[in-house]
Design a protein around this motif. Structure first.
Motif, PDB file in Angstrom:
ATOM      1  N   LEU A   1       0.848  -1.183   0.000  1.00  9.61           N
ATOM      2  CA  LEU A   1       0.000   0.000   0.000  1.00  9.61           C
ATOM      3  C   LEU A   1       0.888   1.238   0.000  1.00  9.61           C
ATOM      4  O   LEU A   1       1.639   1.463   0.950  1.00  9.61           O
ATOM      5  N   SER A   2       0.856   1.988  -1.098  1.00 11.26           N
ATOM      6  CA  SER A   2       1.706   3.180  -1.135  1.00 11.26           C
ATOM      7  C   SER A   2       0.922   4.386  -0.647  1.00 11.26           C
ATOM      8  O   SER A   2      -0.252   4.541  -0.970  1.00 11.26           O
ATOM      9  N   THR A   3       1.557   5.217   0.146  1.00  9.14           N
ATOM     10  CA  THR A   3       0.868   6.404   0.654  1.00  9.14           C
ATOM     11  C   THR A   3       1.868   7.368   1.259  1.00  9.14           C
ATOM     12  O   THR A   3       3.000   6.992   1.580  1.00  9.14           O
ATOM     13  N   HIS A   4       1.462   8.627   1.356  1.00  9.60           N
ATOM     14  CA  HIS A   4       2.241   9.516   2.229  1.00  9.60           C
ATOM     15  C   HIS A   4       1.371  10.010   3.385  1.00  9.60           C
ATOM     16  O   HIS A   4       1.790  10.847   4.161  1.00  9.60           O
ATOM     17  N   LEU A   5       0.159   9.442   3.503  1.00 12.72           N
ATOM     18  CA  LEU A   5      -0.715   9.757   4.645  1.00 12.72           C
ATOM     19  C   LEU A   5      -0.516   8.653   5.687  1.00 12.72           C
ATOM     20  O   LEU A   5      -1.370   7.792   5.901  1.00 12.72           O
ATOM     21  N   ILE A   6       0.645   8.684   6.336  1.00  9.34           N
ATOM     22  CA  ILE A   6       1.047   7.550   7.176  1.00  9.34           C
ATOM     23  C   ILE A   6       0.187   7.419   8.425  1.00  9.34           C
ATOM     24  O   ILE A   6      -0.153   6.312   8.833  1.00  9.34           O
ATOM     25  N   THR A   7      -0.197   8.538   9.005  1.00  7.83           N
ATOM     26  CA  THR A   7      -0.979   8.486  10.244  1.00  7.83           C
ATOM     27  C   THR A   7      -2.233   7.653  10.061  1.00  7.83           C
ATOM     28  O   THR A   7      -2.605   6.859  10.932  1.00  7.83           O
TER      29      THR A   7
ATOM     30  N   ALA B   1       8.335  -3.408  15.518  1.00  6.97           N
ATOM     31  CA  ALA B   1       9.762  -3.363  15.874  1.00  6.97           C
ATOM     32  C   ALA B   1      10.309  -1.955  15.698  1.00  6.97           C
ATOM     33  O   ALA B   1      11.113  -1.485  16.522  1.00  6.97           O
ATOM     34  N   LEU B   2       9.869  -1.284  14.656  1.00  4.90           N
ATOM     35  CA  LEU B   2      10.342   0.082  14.395  1.00  4.90           C
ATOM     36  C   LEU B   2       9.888   1.020  15.522  1.00  4.90           C
ATOM     37  O   LEU B   2      10.681   1.824  16.032  1.00  4.90           O
ATOM     38  N   ARG B   3       8.626   0.880  15.937  1.00  8.83           N
ATOM     39  CA  ARG B   3       8.102   1.740  17.014  1.00  8.83           C
ATOM     40  C   ARG B   3       8.883   1.491  18.313  1.00  8.83           C
ATOM     41  O   ARG B   3       9.227   2.409  19.040  1.00  8.83           O
ATOM     42  N   GLU B   4       9.165   0.181  18.573  1.00  6.83           N
ATOM     43  CA  GLU B   4       9.882  -0.183  19.788  1.00  6.83           C
ATOM     44  C   GLU B   4      11.321   0.350  19.750  1.00  6.83           C
ATOM     45  O   GLU B   4      11.829   0.905  20.723  1.00  6.83           O
ATOM     46  N   ARG B   5      11.956   0.205  18.604  1.00  6.96           N
ATOM     47  CA  ARG B   5      13.362   0.603  18.465  1.00  6.96           C
ATOM     48  C   ARG B   5      13.541   2.112  18.570  1.00  6.96           C
ATOM     49  O   ARG B   5      14.478   2.589  19.209  1.00  6.96           O
ATOM     50  N   THR B   6      12.638   2.848  17.923  1.00  7.36           N
ATOM     51  CA  THR B   6      12.828   4.303  17.846  1.00  7.36           C
ATOM     52  C   THR B   6      12.088   5.056  18.943  1.00  7.36           C
ATOM     53  O   THR B   6      12.372   6.233  19.179  1.00  7.36           O
TER      54      THR B   6
ATOM     55  N   TYR C   1       8.692   8.827  12.960  1.00  5.34           N
ATOM     56  CA  TYR C   1      10.014   8.456  12.453  1.00  5.34           C
ATOM     57  C   TYR C   1      10.178   8.868  10.986  1.00  5.34           C
ATOM     58  O   TYR C   1      11.250   9.312  10.566  1.00  5.34           O
ATOM     59  N   PHE C   2       9.088   8.748  10.230  1.00 10.26           N
ATOM     60  CA  PHE C   2       9.104   9.186   8.821  1.00 10.26           C
ATOM     61  C   PHE C   2       9.466  10.672   8.746  1.00 10.26           C
ATOM     62  O   PHE C   2      10.314  11.085   7.947  1.00 10.26           O
ATOM     63  N   ARG C   3       8.820  11.463   9.607  1.00 10.27           N
ATOM     64  CA  ARG C   3       9.096  12.908   9.603  1.00 10.27           C
ATOM     65  C   ARG C   3      10.564  13.186   9.976  1.00 10.27           C
ATOM     66  O   ARG C   3      11.169  14.128   9.458  1.00 10.27           O
ATOM     67  N   GLU C   4      11.090  12.356  10.860  1.00 11.32           N
ATOM     68  CA  GLU C   4      12.483  12.504  11.275  1.00 11.32           C
ATOM     69  C   GLU C   4      13.425  12.211  10.087  1.00 11.32           C
ATOM     70  O   GLU C   4      14.346  12.977   9.806  1.00 11.32           O
ATOM     71  N   VAL C   5      13.146  11.110   9.422  1.00  9.81           N
ATOM     72  CA  VAL C   5      14.023  10.672   8.316  1.00  9.81           C
ATOM     73  C   VAL C   5      13.947  11.616   7.127  1.00  9.81           C
ATOM     74  O   VAL C   5      14.965  11.913   6.484  1.00  9.81           O
ATOM     75  N   PHE C   6      12.735  12.084   6.841  1.00  6.29           N
ATOM     76  CA  PHE C   6      12.540  12.872   5.607  1.00  6.29           C
ATOM     77  C   PHE C   6      12.414  14.368   5.896  1.00  6.29           C
ATOM     78  O   PHE C   6      11.822  15.092   5.103  1.00  6.29           O
TER      79      PHE C   6
END
Lengths: 231, 269
Positions: A181-187, A212-217, A224-229
């Motif tokens: 599923l491609s999107t930029h409306l991640i929320t 795992a991503l939520r736990e790690r970060t 995290y998307f906002r952080e990376v991009f």
């Protein structure tokens, strides 16, 4: 075994590199979010998987096969625009899908149309934009496919319709199917995702289990998307 | 799958063309009845003029609409947004192209039949019913004479050649649309330029082949043979064979170009 696999995948448009050595293996039975900013290569990747584009270098495999007529039998695709013939009514569209896709479940599609009180005798182009999107989603999700490629399925609809679309995806995809599923409306989509793939300037920046991503970060996927991009 | 695709082509064309056929044939019957029962002066007033004008407009509209749909169905269904649906069907690109070509061909043939039906219906309306049997006998005899003189085979060959020439034109248009579609903008303009570009290439290729023929003496041999056979069955067979071979070569080339661009260089918006 991966049902969708990219091996050193590259796609050039003239001098512009849209995908840059993508390596990715997606397992069946997962809902995977393909996220990234505009121009990161999300739509290009999905079009390559559906043989609407051909790779410049590398390979993309669906069920171990290169995209073509055979893979289209097991892939259900929802593009990011109106793609159904406007002159046909909804009932004719059901017939069309039944004729060409042996895995199309017309009964299930009929139930979803009933639930949304969409008159099957209405001509497609005369439906409202939101209703057209719902009809297209119903057609796509009523197939018992192995792979669902959904390109921006919630981009053009109101929040209430987004909830319906996401519920439809969760409750209708085959248990052994992969939903990409491609999107930029991640929320909006975050609650339904099993895995996320971050695409950045045509390459895979991250591919990880959503929990795992939520736990790690210590952040949501959206955070995290906002952080990376961050621009 | 091909028959299903053609079935949808028939529906897509039919919803626009069939009402035009019905209106043309219906009006032709009314005109026929008018010729038979109304005094001649009825056609010199404005009502008669309006009826004849409407009839002419309907015929032209049917012909133009058939031609437009042959092109539009290919463009809209394969190269515009509907292409996302059609190229997601579990069929090969060659099947999609073939379905469009066969659909257009069937409607072109139906258009010819509708034309014949229009004239027939008008004649049936215009003449007293007791004369219809005699007229049909006359037509049958005329056809028999035609077949006797030229032979049924000749009729079939010329029909085949007409179909092939139509297919060449259609496939050239499809190839031009596929080439124009490679542009990122102004795709219609690109397609028009590609069509004329193909015409230029055809002329250049014909010129090169002619020159090769002149230098090798092959053309001279053909001309002297043609002069010797002029008007004979052998001469006619030569013309027909050359036309069929040329048409088949062009159909294969245009089909290959269209297939390559749609299968390997598809450029949907």
């Amino acid at each position: 075994m991966a049902v969708l696999e990219c091996i050193d995948l590259e796609k050039w448009y003239g001098n512009v590199k849209a995908l840059n050595g993508v390596n990715l293996a997606l397992e069946p039975g997962r809902i995977v979010g393909l996220v990234g900013p505009n121009g990161s290569g999300k739509t290009t990747l999905i079009k390559l998987a559906q043989h609407l584009l051909t790779p410049t270098h590398g390979q993309i495999l669906i069920g171990g096969m290169e995209p073509g007529a055979e893979t289209k039998e097991i892939v259900s695709y929802l593009p990011d625009r109106d793609f159904l013939p406007g002159w046909m009514n909804v009932e004719s569209l059901l017939d069309f899908y039944s004729d060409f896709y042996p895995d199309f479940d017309a009964g299930r599609a009929g139930q979803m149309l009933d639930a949304l009180q969409i008159d099957p005798h209405r001509v497609f182009k005369k439906l409202s934009k939101g209703t057209r999107e719902k009809v297209q989603l119903i057609m796509t999700m009523s197939r018992r496919a192995s792979v669902y490629l959904l390109d921006e399925p919630i981009a053009g609809v109101d929040p209430a319709a987004r909830d319906y679309i996401l519920r439809t995806i969760i409750s209708n995809y085959s248990e052994n199917g992969l939903v990409l599923l491609s999107t930029h409306l991640i929320t909006d989509v975050e609650p339904v995702l099993d895995e996320v793939v971050f695409l950045k300037q045509g390459h895979v920046e991250l591919h990880e289990n959503a929990d795992a991503l939520r736990e790690r970060t210590g952040m949501s996927v959206d955070g995290y998307f906002r952080e990376v991009f961050r621009c | 799958m091909l028959t299903k695709l053609i079935g949808y082509e028939m529906k897509a064309f039919g919803r626009i063309i069939l009402p035009l056929y019905a209106a043309t044939i219906g009006l032709s019957f009314l005109i026929g009845l008018g010729i038979r029962f109304l005094p001649e002066k009825a056609y010199t007033n404005w009502v008669g003029g309006l009826v004849i004008t409407t009839f002419s407009v309907l015929i032209v509209a049917t012909m133009v609409m058939t031609a437009v749909l042959c092109v539009q169905r290919f463009y809209q269904n394969l190269l515009a947004n509907e292409g996302y649906l059609m190229f997601s069907l579990p069929v090969g690109t060659h099947t999609l192209i073939l379905s469009k070509a066969l659909g257009a061909l069937i409607w072109a043939l139906l258009g010819c039949l509708a034309g014949i039906a229009t004239m027939t219906v008008m004649a049936l309306g215009a003449m007293p019913f007791r004369e219809i049997g005699r007229a049909l006998r006359d037509i049958s005899m005329a056809l028999n004479r035609l077949f006797l003189r030229d032979g049924l085979v000749q009729c079939l060959i010329w029909t085949l050649i007409a179909v092939l020439l139509f297919a060449v034109m259609l496939m050239q248009i499809y190839a031009a649309l596929a080439i124009g579609h490679q542009w990122t903008a102004h795709r219609i303009l690109g397609s028009v330029l590609a069509y004329f570009g193909i015409d230029i290439l055809k002329s250049v290729a014909a010129g090169i082949l002619t020159n090769i023929g002149v230098y090798t003496g092959f053309i001279g041999l053909l001309v002297s043979q043609a002069e010797a056979d002029a008007g004979s069955a052998a001469w006619m067979a030569g013309v027909q064979t050359a036309t069929v071979i040329q048409s088949l070569v062009l159909i294969v080339v245009f089909s290959a170009v269209t297939w390559f661009l749609l299968d390997r260089r598809l450029n949907l918006e």
